[in-house]
Design a protein around this motif. Structure first.
Motif, PDB file in Angstrom:
ATOM      1  N   GLU A 160       0.828  -1.211   0.000  1.00  0.00           N
ATOM      2  CA  GLU A 160       0.000   0.000   0.000  1.00  0.00           C
ATOM      3  C   GLU A 160       0.863   1.262   0.000  1.00  0.00           C
ATOM      4  O   GLU A 160       0.519   2.257  -0.638  1.00  0.00           O
ATOM      5  N   ALA A 161       2.000   1.217   0.669  1.00  0.00           N
ATOM      6  CA  ALA A 161       2.906   2.375   0.685  1.00  0.00           C
ATOM      7  C   ALA A 161       3.457   2.650  -0.713  1.00  0.00           C
ATOM      8  O   ALA A 161       3.605   3.813  -1.117  1.00  0.00           O
ATOM      9  N   ASP A 162       3.744   1.586  -1.468  1.00  0.00           N
ATOM     10  CA  ASP A 162       4.218   1.760  -2.845  1.00  0.00           C
ATOM     11  C   ASP A 162       3.124   2.363  -3.721  1.00  0.00           C
ATOM     12  O   ASP A 162       3.400   3.217  -4.566  1.00  0.00           O
ATOM     13  N   CYS A 163       1.888   1.919  -3.514  1.00  0.00           N
ATOM     14  CA  CYS A 163       0.755   2.471  -4.268  1.00  0.00           C
ATOM     15  C   CYS A 163       0.569   3.955  -3.944  1.00  0.00           C
ATOM     16  O   CYS A 163       0.290   4.755  -4.838  1.00  0.00           O
ATOM     17  N   ARG A 164       0.744   4.301  -2.683  1.00  0.00           N
ATOM     18  CA  ARG A 164       0.614   5.702  -2.272  1.00  0.00           C
ATOM     19  C   ARG A 164       1.681   6.556  -2.956  1.00  0.00           C
ATOM     20  O   ARG A 164       1.396   7.635  -3.466  1.00  0.00           O
ATOM     21  N   ARG A 165       2.918   6.073  -2.983  1.00  0.00           N
ATOM     22  CA  ARG A 165       3.994   6.808  -3.668  1.00  0.00           C
ATOM     23  C   ARG A 165       3.714   6.932  -5.162  1.00  0.00           C
ATOM     24  O   ARG A 165       3.989   7.971  -5.764  1.00  0.00           O
ATOM     25  N   LEU A 166       3.168   5.882  -5.753  1.00  0.00           N
ATOM     26  CA  LEU A 166       2.833   5.897  -7.177  1.00  0.00           C
ATOM     27  C   LEU A 166       1.768   6.950  -7.476  1.00  0.00           C
ATOM     28  O   LEU A 166       1.914   7.761  -8.398  1.00  0.00           O
ATOM     29  N   ILE A 167       0.707   6.980  -6.689  1.00  0.00           N
ATOM     30  CA  ILE A 167      -0.373   7.948  -6.893  1.00  0.00           C
ATOM     31  C   ILE A 167       0.134   9.365  -6.630  1.00  0.00           C
ATOM     32  O   ILE A 167      -0.179  10.296  -7.383  1.00  0.00           O
ATOM     33  N   ASP A 168       0.933   9.549  -5.577  1.00  0.00           N
ATOM     34  CA  ASP A 168       1.500  10.877  -5.292  1.00  0.00           C
ATOM     35  C   ASP A 168       2.376  11.350  -6.448  1.00  0.00           C
ATOM     36  O   ASP A 168       2.317  12.520  -6.835  1.00  0.00           O
ATOM     37  N   ALA A 169       3.192  10.453  -6.997  1.00  0.00           N
ATOM     38  CA  ALA A 169       4.052  10.815  -8.126  1.00  0.00           C
ATOM     39  C   ALA A 169       3.212  11.194  -9.346  1.00  0.00           C
ATOM     40  O   ALA A 169       3.533  12.155 -10.053  1.00  0.00           O
ATOM     41  N   PHE A 170       2.130  10.456  -9.580  1.00  0.00           N
ATOM     42  CA  PHE A 170       1.248  10.751 -10.711  1.00  0.00           C
ATOM     43  C   PHE A 170       0.613  12.133 -10.559  1.00  0.00           C
ATOM     44  O   PHE A 170       0.636  12.943 -11.486  1.00  0.00           O
ATOM     45  N   PHE A 171       0.067  12.422  -9.391  1.00  0.00           N
ATOM     46  CA  PHE A 171      -0.570  13.720  -9.167  1.00  0.00           C
ATOM     47  C   PHE A 171       0.453  14.861  -9.215  1.00  0.00           C
ATOM     48  O   PHE A 171       0.163  15.930  -9.752  1.00  0.00           O
ATOM     49  N   ASN A 172       1.640  14.631  -8.674  1.00  0.00           N
ATOM     50  CA  ASN A 172       2.677  15.663  -8.731  1.00  0.00           C
ATOM     51  C   ASN A 172       3.112  15.941 -10.160  1.00  0.00           C
ATOM     52  O   ASN A 172       3.365  17.095 -10.519  1.00  0.00           O
ATOM     53  N   ALA A 173       3.190  14.894 -10.982  1.00  0.00           N
ATOM     54  CA  ALA A 173       3.531  15.090 -12.394  1.00  0.00           C
ATOM     55  C   ALA A 173       2.442  15.893 -13.099  1.00  0.00           C
ATOM     56  O   ALA A 173       2.738  16.764 -13.923  1.00  0.00           O
ATOM     57  N   MET A 174       1.180  15.627 -12.762  1.00  0.00           N
ATOM     58  CA  MET A 174       0.077  16.393 -13.347  1.00  0.00           C
ATOM     59  C   MET A 174       0.154  17.855 -12.919  1.00  0.00           C
ATOM     60  O   MET A 174      -0.018  18.757 -13.750  1.00  0.00           O
ATOM     61  N   ILE A 175       0.413  18.100 -11.660  1.00  0.00           N
ATOM     62  CA  ILE A 175       0.515  19.472 -11.147  1.00  0.00           C
ATOM     63  C   ILE A 175       1.664  20.211 -11.820  1.00  0.00           C
ATOM     64  O   ILE A 175       1.507  21.365 -12.247  1.00  0.00           O
ATOM     65  N   ASP A 176       2.806  19.540 -11.950  1.00  0.00           N
ATOM     66  CA  ASP A 176       3.956  20.165 -12.610  1.00  0.00           C
ATOM     67  C   ASP A 176       3.637  20.512 -14.056  1.00  0.00           C
ATOM     68  O   ASP A 176       3.959  21.607 -14.527  1.00  0.00           O
ATOM     69  N   GLN A 177       2.997  19.595 -14.761  1.00  0.00           N
ATOM     70  CA  GLN A 177       2.667  19.831 -16.172  1.00  0.00           C
ATOM     71  C   GLN A 177       1.667  20.979 -16.316  1.00  0.00           C
ATOM     72  O   GLN A 177       1.825  21.836 -17.188  1.00  0.00           O
TER      73      GLN A 177
END
Length: 93
Positions: free
Chosen positions: A19-36
């Protein structure tokens, strides 16, 4: 669905991921969207939809209670436009 629900669903569908890996994955996805969105202002996910920055220009506003006028600076907002495939899928159910 909340972010936690999404993380739990991904963890259930992929038992090899913690679950911690999934959380990091989702956080990375949202951060990439915010950056873009902050840099370019557009994201297109084929079959799902697109996100774009909408600019509302500076304007004069009036307080209805006091009648005083003031200037309101530019406002930026994120707009989502649904993709055709998603609309077709939603309307078929």
């Amino acid at each position: 669905m909340t972010k936690t629900d999404l993380i739990q669903r991904i963890a259930q569908q992929h038992p090899d991921l913690k679950e911690a890996d999934c959380r990091r994955l989702i956080d990375a996805f949202f951060n990439a969207m915010i950056d873009q969105l902050s840099q370019d202002g557009t994201i297109e996910l084929r079959g799902f939809g697109s996100f774009a920055i909408k600019r509302y220009h500076e304007r004069i506003v009036r307080n209805p209670r006091t009648g005083a006028t003031t200037g309101k600076s530019d406002i930026f907002s994120v707009r989502f436009r649904t993709g055709r495939s998603l609309v077709a899928l939603i309307n078929s159910t």
